[in-house]
Motif scaffolding. Sequence first.
Motif, PDB file in Angstrom:
ATOM      1  N   SER A 409     -37.307 -86.595 -90.685  1.00 43.06           N
ATOM      2  CA  SER A 409     -37.607 -85.669 -89.457  1.00 43.06           C
ATOM      3  C   SER A 409     -38.802 -84.949 -89.418  1.00 43.06           C
ATOM      4  N   ILE A 410     -38.991 -84.334 -90.645  1.00 44.06           N
ATOM      5  CA  ILE A 410     -40.259 -83.487 -90.725  1.00 44.06           C
ATOM      6  C   ILE A 410     -41.328 -84.133 -91.542  1.00 44.06           C
ATOM      7  N   ALA A 411     -41.288 -85.387 -91.824  1.00 43.05           N
ATOM      8  CA  ALA A 411     -42.274 -85.918 -92.622  1.00 43.05           C
ATOM      9  C   ALA A 411     -43.574 -85.823 -91.663  1.00 43.05           C
ATOM     10  N   GLY A 412     -43.549 -86.142 -90.199  1.00 48.85           N
ATOM     11  CA  GLY A 412     -44.948 -86.075 -89.676  1.00 48.85           C
ATOM     12  C   GLY A 412     -45.659 -84.720 -89.851  1.00 48.85           C
ATOM     13  N   VAL A 413     -44.605 -83.386 -89.636  1.00 50.36           N
ATOM     14  CA  VAL A 413     -45.500 -82.102 -89.490  1.00 50.36           C
ATOM     15  C   VAL A 413     -45.812 -82.017 -91.066  1.00 50.36           C
ATOM     16  N   VAL A 414     -45.197 -82.267 -92.000  1.00 48.24           N
ATOM     17  CA  VAL A 414     -45.410 -81.962 -93.501  1.00 48.24           C
ATOM     18  C   VAL A 414     -46.902 -82.840 -93.831  1.00 48.24           C
ATOM     19  N   MET A 544     -55.434 -80.226 -83.833  1.00 49.30           N
ATOM     20  CA  MET A 544     -54.520 -80.186 -82.635  1.00 49.30           C
ATOM     21  C   MET A 544     -53.683 -81.368 -82.338  1.00 49.30           C
ATOM     22  N   GLY A 545     -54.365 -82.587 -82.364  1.00 51.76           N
ATOM     23  CA  GLY A 545     -53.950 -83.793 -82.024  1.00 51.76           C
ATOM     24  C   GLY A 545     -52.778 -84.313 -83.145  1.00 51.76           C
ATOM     25  N   THR A 546     -53.106 -83.926 -84.260  1.00 49.99           N
ATOM     26  CA  THR A 546     -52.181 -84.504 -85.493  1.00 49.99           C
ATOM     27  C   THR A 546     -50.827 -83.655 -85.126  1.00 49.99           C
ATOM     28  N   MET A 547     -51.278 -82.191 -85.238  1.00 45.15           N
ATOM     29  CA  MET A 547     -49.816 -81.612 -85.074  1.00 45.15           C
ATOM     30  C   MET A 547     -48.962 -81.724 -83.674  1.00 45.15           C
ATOM     31  N   LEU A 548     -49.634 -82.064 -82.733  1.00 41.32           N
ATOM     32  CA  LEU A 548     -49.094 -82.459 -81.432  1.00 41.32           C
ATOM     33  C   LEU A 548     -48.066 -83.699 -81.800  1.00 41.32           C
ATOM     34  N   LEU A 549     -48.588 -84.832 -82.267  1.00 38.81           N
ATOM     35  CA  LEU A 549     -48.092 -86.001 -82.574  1.00 38.81           C
ATOM     36  C   LEU A 549     -47.013 -85.752 -83.354  1.00 38.81           C
ATOM     37  N   LEU A 630     -53.451 -69.172 -89.975  1.00 37.31           N
ATOM     38  CA  LEU A 630     -52.992 -69.165 -88.575  1.00 37.31           C
ATOM     39  C   LEU A 630     -52.403 -70.305 -87.980  1.00 37.31           C
ATOM     40  N   VAL A 631     -53.381 -71.505 -88.182  1.00 36.92           N
ATOM     41  CA  VAL A 631     -53.113 -72.603 -87.778  1.00 36.92           C
ATOM     42  C   VAL A 631     -51.760 -73.363 -88.429  1.00 36.92           C
ATOM     43  N   LEU A 632     -51.589 -72.927 -89.573  1.00 35.08           N
ATOM     44  CA  LEU A 632     -50.321 -73.722 -90.352  1.00 35.08           C
ATOM     45  C   LEU A 632     -49.226 -72.822 -89.842  1.00 35.08           C
ATOM     46  N   THR A 633     -49.221 -71.556 -89.712  1.00 38.57           N
ATOM     47  CA  THR A 633     -48.116 -71.076 -89.129  1.00 38.57           C
ATOM     48  C   THR A 633     -47.933 -71.105 -87.770  1.00 38.57           C
ATOM     49  N   ALA A 634     -48.943 -71.458 -86.928  1.00 37.34           N
ATOM     50  CA  ALA A 634     -48.378 -71.862 -85.580  1.00 37.34           C
ATOM     51  C   ALA A 634     -47.973 -73.253 -85.854  1.00 37.34           C
ATOM     52  N   SER A 635     -48.350 -74.163 -86.544  1.00 35.21           N
ATOM     53  CA  SER A 635     -48.068 -75.294 -86.556  1.00 35.21           C
ATOM     54  C   SER A 635     -46.498 -75.484 -86.812  1.00 35.21           C
ATOM     55  N   VAL A 636     -46.299 -74.741 -87.671  1.00 39.65           N
ATOM     56  CA  VAL A 636     -44.713 -74.592 -88.438  1.00 39.65           C
ATOM     57  C   VAL A 636     -43.935 -74.099 -87.459  1.00 39.65           C
ATOM     58  N   LEU A 637     -44.473 -72.997 -86.641  1.00 45.56           N
ATOM     59  CA  LEU A 637     -43.539 -72.334 -85.527  1.00 45.56           C
ATOM     60  C   LEU A 637     -43.476 -73.229 -84.489  1.00 45.56           C
ATOM     61  N   GLY A 638     -44.550 -73.921 -84.086  1.00 42.47           N
ATOM     62  CA  GLY A 638     -44.601 -74.898 -82.767  1.00 42.47           C
ATOM     63  C   GLY A 638     -43.480 -76.149 -83.160  1.00 42.47           C
ATOM     64  N   ALA A 639     -43.618 -76.348 -84.569  1.00 42.22           N
ATOM     65  CA  ALA A 639     -42.617 -77.785 -84.736  1.00 42.22           C
ATOM     66  C   ALA A 639     -41.113 -77.025 -84.592  1.00 42.22           C
ATOM     67  N   LEU A 640     -40.800 -75.897 -85.121  1.00 41.00           N
ATOM     68  CA  LEU A 640     -39.451 -75.292 -84.879  1.00 41.00           C
ATOM     69  C   LEU A 640     -39.230 -75.068 -83.360  1.00 41.00           C
ATOM     70  N   LEU A 641     -40.252 -74.738 -82.626  1.00 40.16           N
ATOM     71  CA  LEU A 641     -40.125 -74.627 -81.269  1.00 40.16           C
ATOM     72  C   LEU A 641     -39.426 -75.759 -80.737  1.00 40.16           C
ATOM     73  N   MET A 642     -40.080 -76.984 -81.087  1.00 38.25           N
ATOM     74  CA  MET A 642     -39.755 -78.335 -80.836  1.00 38.25           C
ATOM     75  C   MET A 642     -38.412 -78.700 -80.883  1.00 38.25           C
ATOM     76  N   VAL A 643     -37.947 -78.146 -82.157  1.00 35.80           N
ATOM     77  CA  VAL A 643     -36.316 -78.338 -82.455  1.00 35.80           C
ATOM     78  C   VAL A 643     -35.695 -77.300 -81.461  1.00 35.80           C
ATOM     79  N   GLY A 644     -36.127 -76.224 -81.079  1.00 35.16           N
ATOM     80  CA  GLY A 644     -35.568 -74.989 -80.410  1.00 35.16           C
ATOM     81  C   GLY A 644     -35.427 -75.673 -78.908  1.00 35.16           C
ATOM     82  N   MET A 645     -36.250 -76.560 -78.697  1.00 35.35           N
ATOM     83  CA  MET A 645     -35.959 -76.944 -77.332  1.00 35.35           C
ATOM     84  C   MET A 645     -34.889 -77.943 -77.092  1.00 35.35           C
ATOM     85  N   MET A 646     -34.502 -78.535 -78.208  1.00 32.57           N
ATOM     86  CA  MET A 646     -33.499 -79.405 -78.282  1.00 32.57           C
ATOM     87  C   MET A 646     -32.033 -78.619 -78.228  1.00 32.57           C
ATOM     88  N   LEU A 647     -32.199 -77.443 -78.766  1.00 33.96           N
ATOM     89  CA  LEU A 647     -30.720 -76.386 -78.922  1.00 33.96           C
ATOM     90  C   LEU A 647     -30.111 -76.712 -77.797  1.00 33.96           C
TER      91      LEU A 647
END
Lengths: 662, 242
Positions: A409-414, A544-549, A630-647
């Motif tokens: 599940s998290i491979a893409g972000v990692v 940005m593109g990679t993180m979005l994907l 900053l970018v990494l923190t934003a990326s991880v938080l963004g990814a968690l936000l994606m999970v959060g949207m599912m909650l």
Amino acid sequence: MTGLGLRLALAGGRGAIIGIVLTALAVALGTSILLFALSFAPALQDRQERSAWRVPAVLLGEEPAGGAVLMRVVEDLYQGEALVRVRMASIGPDSPVPPGVPRLPAPGEAFVSPALADRMADVPGDLLADRIGNVVGTIQPEALRSPQELVALIGADPAELRADGASPLTGFATEPLDPTIPPIMVLLIVLAVVGALAPVAVFVATATRLSAARREQRLAALRLVGATPRQVTGLAVVEALLSTITGALIGVVLFVLLRPVVALVPLDEATWFPEAISPPLVAAVALLVAVPVVGALAAAAALRRIVVTPLGVQRRTTPPPPGKLRLLPLVVSVAVLLGALAFGSSQLSDVLVLAVLGAAFAGIIGGIALAGPWLTAIVGRALHRAPRGAATLLASRRLTDDPRGSFGSIAGVVMAVFVASAFFTFAGYAGAQSVPLPGEMRPGHIVAELRTATASTQAELIDRLGAMAGVRSVLPESGADVMVDGVGIGQLLLETDGTSAVAERVRTAIAVEFPSSWVRRTEELATAEPIYTEFGRVVNLGVMGTMLLAGCSLAVAVTTWVLERRRQFAQLRSAGMPVSGLRKLVLLQAAAPLVCVAIFSAALGIGVTQAILILIRASAVPLPDASLALVLTASVLGALLMVGMMLPAIERLTRPDGLRME
Amino acid sequence: MITAPAPTLEAVTVHQLDQPPLLVGAGLRKRFGQTEALRGIDFSLTPGEIVAVMGPSGSGKSTLLHCLAGIVPPDEGTVTFEGRSVDRLGEGERSRLRRASFGFVFQFGQLVPELLAIENVALPLLLNGMSRARAEEVAAPWFPLMGLSGLEGRRPGEMSGGQAQRIAVARALVTRPAIVFADEPTGSLDSLAGEGVMELLTAAARGQGASVVLVTHEPRVAAYAHREVIVRDGRLTGPVAS
């Protein structure tokens, strides 16, 4: 069987269709990225061929008997953009004519590129047009590096050019020069393509899993009624071909649609002619065949469990935990990368060295994918040692029992974190490539080197420049009596009000008197080498593109995971587990491995890149600045936000009616 | 090519104990990890015979069915069908054997959710290479026979559990198999629907002269069999007279 396979694939309801569409889109993205990668070398070659005529390659030491030309190429600037003024004069009959123009310009005449013609039409003559002369035609694209290039072919007096040191040419070069892109940039482009493909591959894998449970159920049912392993594999291959062939074709369309946009991305200070971004036909066809073949092979490989037994889906056993051996490919890939650089850093333009480095980089990314489940299991065990409630206990069990699925599940972000860390470190290096300013240069200053100057002409120019509005002072740095290769070179330092209009007027005034002069503003000298600035820009876009994907992959993966387990979740709810507990469970099992493996991945990205740069430059390079954090923190938080949207959907998805059997 | 006489619920054969066995399992052992599911079971089935395999949950009765049907190869022992050693066949050959000679009715999950009811019934014929039109033509008479007229165009998700099981019964019998393996065929149904399915299953099997291996833990379901055997802790603890 093909018909049955298509029917099974298309009749699977909304979930299956979404799975096929997402897979096709992911394949399309990957295909278009690869098509662009294949087009890079031909586009570069095309660009160099178009501008080869400006390189005085066919030199004659003596006066030719037949026709010849004298040529002097001046690298000027206009509003920070490169402006190439090619001064040319015919000597003798039958002088050669450069490509892109019908004839040689007479003295005072000029052919200009379309972009330069537009600029000239927009501003008063003393800013630009007076440097060029009387425009008699347009230079055609075959003689331009890029559609936006500012080029003027200016007719000159042969005596002036001889005085400027120009030698006669009997023809124009058609073969391109060696690439002007530094080898390290070519290496970076190779690594960037590999890095961009990794999250795409994860997205493909995630999208494929979207309806995997249903597909497995269907194929197991088929096995039960007597479908042979070959028939089941055939059905799965038909389904995979449906999405991959569609994806590959959409990829071609995407490539064609995006080509004009990609053509606007500058490299080496030039955009591209869209039609020049074309992959070699054989390679493109091979790619379009390879994409579905690889997809079909992957689908067949994924079915091993069902193919072995029709009860493969029903009889699930907990596989053994991933062992330390999973780290081996990662370690080997890092060693190969560093080894190849240690022995081949001086031959970065060598295709073999580049291929080894690209493969090793891909190996590291693949190594992270292999090592990830091992790290995830460690995180699960750590979580298990400190259980604080049912959600934590369940999350830790899930991480230890199915670390492969959890990491999937998290491979893409990692992977995206690894790619981002690596490229931000490269970008940090790029930022450090600024040219230091000469000591006396200040904002508003202009420095000029006057070719073919004499003491009197230099003095006249100083008077004229001194009288211009916005010019505060004009100081001769060196006299015009300084001779370089038989040409008088004078140097001036001007202090101005710092506006670009004054700078362009000064440039034009100098060019009118001394056409081959070199004039630069302070800020033009202080700019980092453009290619590195461009690289930094591309890195930001790419990350940005990679993180979005990667974020999309995570959202799809978590949704799939919840959907597949809605029955178990409904049972947990009916047993008294609150919805908040289920949400905590979903969030925790994504967040715990994500944060830990992302830190590992970022450290690896920075470490590997530092090692690469140290090996190439043989000196320490600056660590990436706070922007990476900053970018990494934003990326991880963004990814968690994606999970959060599912909650919020968990409440609806896990209602007790999910307990129905069929 | 499978010929397709009209299906019927009328008995065409009655099982005869004096005939040579159709299916024989001898000394069957099977282990899953630490669990020994079968510990040396001998089993035989004569043509037209309906045998109920009973036992508590986890006793190994489903594993016995899977071994007999060639779904799972036993670790030890042999399975012989019509004189051929099933356990020595390759995966592909066992699949073809299942397709041609066996039929299956499981508790749930055996229908393909993407296919219409008639396509599900026709599926084994399609896998045998029959054209879709012909396969559906052969499958169609099973719908009135199973009391499912008008449901040919429904998907499994649009039918009740009892209707889905009757589709599974039709699919199990559409190839005129020698043996039907039924694993808890009424496990997810209420007693009325369960009885309906069992009556149709046994009647249709008799109508085709097929044998049935019926795994169940319900005595009421087992009552449809000619004889019962009981599996406990992976061993056959004795045949029980019907």
